[in-house]
Design a protein around this motif. Structure first.
Motif, PDB file in Angstrom:
ATOM      1  N   ASN A 154       0.827  -1.202   0.000  1.00  0.00           N
ATOM      2  CA  ASN A 154       0.000   0.000   0.000  1.00  0.00           C
ATOM      3  C   ASN A 154       0.866   1.258   0.000  1.00  0.00           C
ATOM      4  O   ASN A 154       0.613   2.188  -0.762  1.00  0.00           O
ATOM      5  N   ASP A 155       1.873   1.277   0.867  1.00  0.00           N
ATOM      6  CA  ASP A 155       2.737   2.453   0.998  1.00  0.00           C
ATOM      7  C   ASP A 155       3.828   2.406  -0.070  1.00  0.00           C
ATOM      8  O   ASP A 155       4.918   1.894   0.153  1.00  0.00           O
ATOM      9  N   GLY A 156       3.504   2.968  -1.222  1.00  0.00           N
ATOM     10  CA  GLY A 156       4.415   2.923  -2.362  1.00  0.00           C
ATOM     11  C   GLY A 156       3.755   2.186  -3.516  1.00  0.00           C
ATOM     12  O   GLY A 156       3.465   2.771  -4.554  1.00  0.00           O
ATOM     13  N   GLY A 157       3.461   0.917  -3.317  1.00  0.00           N
ATOM     14  CA  GLY A 157       2.941   0.097  -4.416  1.00  0.00           C
ATOM     15  C   GLY A 157       1.599   0.545  -4.972  1.00  0.00           C
ATOM     16  O   GLY A 157       1.404   0.565  -6.190  1.00  0.00           O
ATOM     17  N   SER A 158       0.673   0.926  -4.085  1.00  0.00           N
ATOM     18  CA  SER A 158      -0.694   1.186  -4.554  1.00  0.00           C
ATOM     19  C   SER A 158      -0.803   2.426  -5.449  1.00  0.00           C
ATOM     20  O   SER A 158      -1.475   2.381  -6.489  1.00  0.00           O
ATOM     21  N   GLY A 159      -0.161   3.508  -5.057  1.00  0.00           N
ATOM     22  CA  GLY A 159      -0.239   4.728  -5.869  1.00  0.00           C
ATOM     23  C   GLY A 159       0.335   4.499  -7.250  1.00  0.00           C
ATOM     24  O   GLY A 159      -0.238   4.899  -8.267  1.00  0.00           O
ATOM     25  N   VAL A 160       1.467   3.797  -7.292  1.00  0.00           N
ATOM     26  CA  VAL A 160       2.114   3.494  -8.566  1.00  0.00           C
ATOM     27  C   VAL A 160       1.226   2.550  -9.392  1.00  0.00           C
ATOM     28  O   VAL A 160       1.064   2.739 -10.601  1.00  0.00           O
ATOM     29  N   GLY A 161       0.649   1.560  -8.739  1.00  0.00           N
ATOM     30  CA  GLY A 161      -0.215   0.608  -9.444  1.00  0.00           C
ATOM     31  C   GLY A 161      -1.403   1.304 -10.098  1.00  0.00           C
ATOM     32  O   GLY A 161      -1.734   1.041 -11.261  1.00  0.00           O
ATOM     33  N   VAL A 162      -2.034   2.208  -9.362  1.00  0.00           N
ATOM     34  CA  VAL A 162      -3.178   2.951  -9.906  1.00  0.00           C
ATOM     35  C   VAL A 162      -2.721   3.833 -11.075  1.00  0.00           C
ATOM     36  O   VAL A 162      -3.371   3.885 -12.123  1.00  0.00           O
ATOM     37  N   LEU A 163      -1.570   4.484 -10.921  1.00  0.00           N
ATOM     38  CA  LEU A 163      -1.122   5.381 -11.994  1.00  0.00           C
ATOM     39  C   LEU A 163      -0.671   4.620 -13.237  1.00  0.00           C
ATOM     40  O   LEU A 163      -0.839   5.109 -14.358  1.00  0.00           O
ATOM     41  N   LEU A 164      -0.114   3.423 -13.064  1.00  0.00           N
ATOM     42  CA  LEU A 164       0.241   2.628 -14.254  1.00  0.00           C
ATOM     43  C   LEU A 164      -1.018   2.233 -15.019  1.00  0.00           C
ATOM     44  O   LEU A 164      -1.046   2.250 -16.253  1.00  0.00           O
ATOM     45  N   GLU A 165      -2.061   1.888 -14.286  1.00  0.00           N
ATOM     46  CA  GLU A 165      -3.318   1.544 -14.961  1.00  0.00           C
ATOM     47  C   GLU A 165      -3.909   2.783 -15.661  1.00  0.00           C
ATOM     48  O   GLU A 165      -4.438   2.680 -16.773  1.00  0.00           O
ATOM     49  N   ILE A 166      -3.778   3.929 -15.036  1.00  0.00           N
ATOM     50  CA  ILE A 166      -4.253   5.159 -15.686  1.00  0.00           C
ATOM     51  C   ILE A 166      -3.414   5.444 -16.938  1.00  0.00           C
ATOM     52  O   ILE A 166      -3.951   5.833 -17.981  1.00  0.00           O
ATOM     53  N   ALA A 167      -2.113   5.200 -16.865  1.00  0.00           N
ATOM     54  CA  ALA A 167      -1.244   5.384 -18.040  1.00  0.00           C
ATOM     55  C   ALA A 167      -1.723   4.484 -19.179  1.00  0.00           C
ATOM     56  O   ALA A 167      -1.801   4.899 -20.339  1.00  0.00           O
ATOM     57  N   ARG A 168      -2.057   3.242 -18.846  1.00  0.00           N
ATOM     58  CA  ARG A 168      -2.543   2.308 -19.867  1.00  0.00           C
ATOM     59  C   ARG A 168      -3.830   2.837 -20.499  1.00  0.00           C
ATOM     60  O   ARG A 168      -4.016   2.757 -21.722  1.00  0.00           O
ATOM     61  N   GLN A 169      -4.693   3.405 -19.694  1.00  0.00           N
ATOM     62  CA  GLN A 169      -5.959   3.942 -20.214  1.00  0.00           C
ATOM     63  C   GLN A 169      -5.738   5.214 -21.043  1.00  0.00           C
ATOM     64  O   GLN A 169      -6.392   5.417 -22.060  1.00  0.00           O
ATOM     65  N   LEU A 170      -4.821   6.057 -20.604  1.00  0.00           N
ATOM     66  CA  LEU A 170      -4.531   7.297 -21.359  1.00  0.00           C
ATOM     67  C   LEU A 170      -4.049   6.958 -22.758  1.00  0.00           C
ATOM     68  O   LEU A 170      -4.349   7.652 -23.731  1.00  0.00           O
ATOM     69  N   ASN A 171      -3.285   5.881 -22.847  1.00  0.00           N
ATOM     70  CA  ASN A 171      -2.736   5.452 -24.131  1.00  0.00           C
ATOM     71  C   ASN A 171      -3.826   4.926 -25.062  1.00  0.00           C
ATOM     72  O   ASN A 171      -3.747   5.079 -26.275  1.00  0.00           O
ATOM     73  N   GLN A 172      -4.848   4.321 -24.479  1.00  0.00           N
ATOM     74  CA  GLN A 172      -5.901   3.680 -25.280  1.00  0.00           C
ATOM     75  C   GLN A 172      -7.033   4.613 -25.671  1.00  0.00           C
ATOM     76  O   GLN A 172      -7.739   4.371 -26.637  1.00  0.00           O
ATOM     77  N   ASN A 173      -7.279   5.613 -24.834  1.00  0.00           N
ATOM     78  CA  ASN A 173      -8.404   6.502 -25.072  1.00  0.00           C
ATOM     79  C   ASN A 173      -7.915   7.941 -24.957  1.00  0.00           C
ATOM     80  O   ASN A 173      -7.730   8.460 -23.867  1.00  0.00           O
ATOM     81  N   GLN A 174      -7.682   8.549 -26.109  1.00  0.00           N
ATOM     82  CA  GLN A 174      -7.015   9.852 -26.100  1.00  0.00           C
ATOM     83  C   GLN A 174      -7.990  11.011 -26.195  1.00  0.00           C
ATOM     84  O   GLN A 174      -7.679  12.068 -26.739  1.00  0.00           O
ATOM     85  N   SER A 175      -9.167  10.841 -25.619  1.00  0.00           N
ATOM     86  CA  SER A 175     -10.176  11.905 -25.698  1.00  0.00           C
ATOM     87  C   SER A 175     -10.014  12.986 -24.628  1.00  0.00           C
ATOM     88  O   SER A 175     -10.803  13.919 -24.583  1.00  0.00           O
ATOM     89  N   TYR A 176      -8.998  12.864 -23.775  1.00  0.00           N
ATOM     90  CA  TYR A 176      -8.769  13.928 -22.778  1.00  0.00           C
ATOM     91  C   TYR A 176      -8.249  15.175 -23.490  1.00  0.00           C
ATOM     92  O   TYR A 176      -7.669  15.088 -24.570  1.00  0.00           O
TER      93      TYR A 176
END
Ligand code: AHN
Ligand code: ZN
Length: 346
Positions: A154-176
């Motif tokens: 949780n302390d370290g891993g979770s924030g990075v895990g969530v942001l990596l998944e967001i990175a994956r989504q940003l790459n797939q859906n570029q409507s931002y």
């Protein structure tokens, strides 16, 4: 609409405000999902779904290297993994190598890792988390193990895990409509241990070494962002996120927007409208760098532990991670990005 029809599991809210689709095809629990066909529509804006299985698998992967303590091989390898992952997800990656001196005089070799999306955009959103882990379990009830490093799920891993998944989504859906930077700060958790004498502690802040360095040496010349969100301990089961002191003081409108999306998405049980005291964390230095930034951090002023009972103990492993919490945070942050309007044309 094609996607909505394909997922015959859509639920049309009474007010037609929220269209929430079910999860991706079920796969092995800990597997990263290939593509994410889910989407959430809120107030006319479509945002990609957040896959909590995927985020969970990124936390497991980080733990597979071992504790990510600066100046160790495990830390080096995990950092290389993060760089490669951001590249895989289409980000323009900048790595900052620097040295910082720890509370005990040790010179730490640290790396801040930044991944940029839509790098030319002038209006930007900064998402951050620390990727290092605490070198000691100084709050562990077993005194004999207090000098051993923690797994830091949780302390370290979770924030990075969530942001990596967001990175994956940003790459797939570029409507931002804005630029997005994801920064993994190093050396956040190397602050003075509890077992050190009070008199020995100095006035200087030895926490947040990576963000302190970054605040005065940005990863890009003249970098700034419209607002920032720091994620810290965002995967604990039944976590609660209060409106933390520095965030309220320095970025009240950001709190308002992010908490607003959380509640509209139905995650109000995690995002409390109650206040907590200021917490020294990377967002303090993001704010000092001129970027109004908030900290989404598990901290409960009403509990005996404030931070969870796992905090800085050997309990901080995969067993305390909840996909529901990851999803609540991930979805909230994704909406905060995809709803941010493009800059007004002059
Ligand atoms: C202090 O305890 C001074 N700050 C908490 C920040 C932190 C530590 N986040 C994760 N680990
Ligand atoms: Zn910590």
């Amino acid at each position: 609409m094609r996607m909505l029809l394909k997922n015959a599991c859509c639920f049309l809210g009474l007010s037609a405000i929220l269209l929430a689709c079910g999860n991706d095809k079920p796969a092995r629990e800990t597997q990263e999902q290939p593509a994410s066909p889910t989407v959430t529509r809120l107030e006319g804006v479509e945002a990609p779904g957040f896959n909590a299985d995927s985020a969970y698998s990124y936390i497991e992967k980080q733990l597979s290297f071992g504790p990510r303590v600066p100046n160790t091989r495990e830390h080096q390898q995990a950092g290389d993994y993060l760089i490669n992952k951001l590249k895989d997800f289409g980000a323009e990656v900048t790595v900052q190598n620097f040295e910082a001196t720890a509370f005990d005089g040790t010179v730490l070799n640290l790396r801040n890792i930044a991944g940029s999306y839509n790098p030319e955009a002038s209006k930007r959103v900064l998402l951050a988390a620390h990727w290092d882990t605490r070198p000691f379990a100084d709050k562990d009830p077993d005194e004999s193990r207090q000098r051993q490093p923690i797994a830091g799920a949780n302390d370290g891993g979770s924030g990075v895990g969530v942001l990596l998944e967001i990175a994956r989504q940003l790459n797939q859906n570029q409507s931002y409509q804005v630029g997005v930077d994801i920064i993994f700060f190093d050396g956040e958790d190397y602050g003075e241990p509890e077992f050190m004498d009070e008199e020995q502690k100095e006035r200087q802040i030895y926490w947040c070494l990576g963000s302190q360095y970054w605040a005065t040496n940005k990863h890009k010349r003249n970098y700034s962002a419209y607002f920032g969100i720091l994620l810290d301990m965002v995967g604990g089961k039944d976590a609660v996120f209060y409106r933390e002191g520095y965030s309220r003081e320095m970025a009240p409108s950001v709190i308002k927007r992010v908490w607003g999306w959380a509640h509209e998405l139905g995650h109000g049980r995690y995002f409390k409208y109650d206040n907590s005291e200021p917490i020294i964390d990377d967002h303090l230095f993001m704010n000092r760098a001129g970027i109004p930034s908030i900290d989404i951090i598990e901290y409960d002023p009403a509990s005996d532990f404030y931070f969870g009972d796992y905090h800085h103990t050997h309990k901080d492993d995969m067993s305390i991670i909840s996909k529901e919490t990851l999803k609540a945070v991930g979805e909230t942050v994704i909406h905060s990005v995809y709803h941010e309007p493009a800059p007004r044309v002059q």
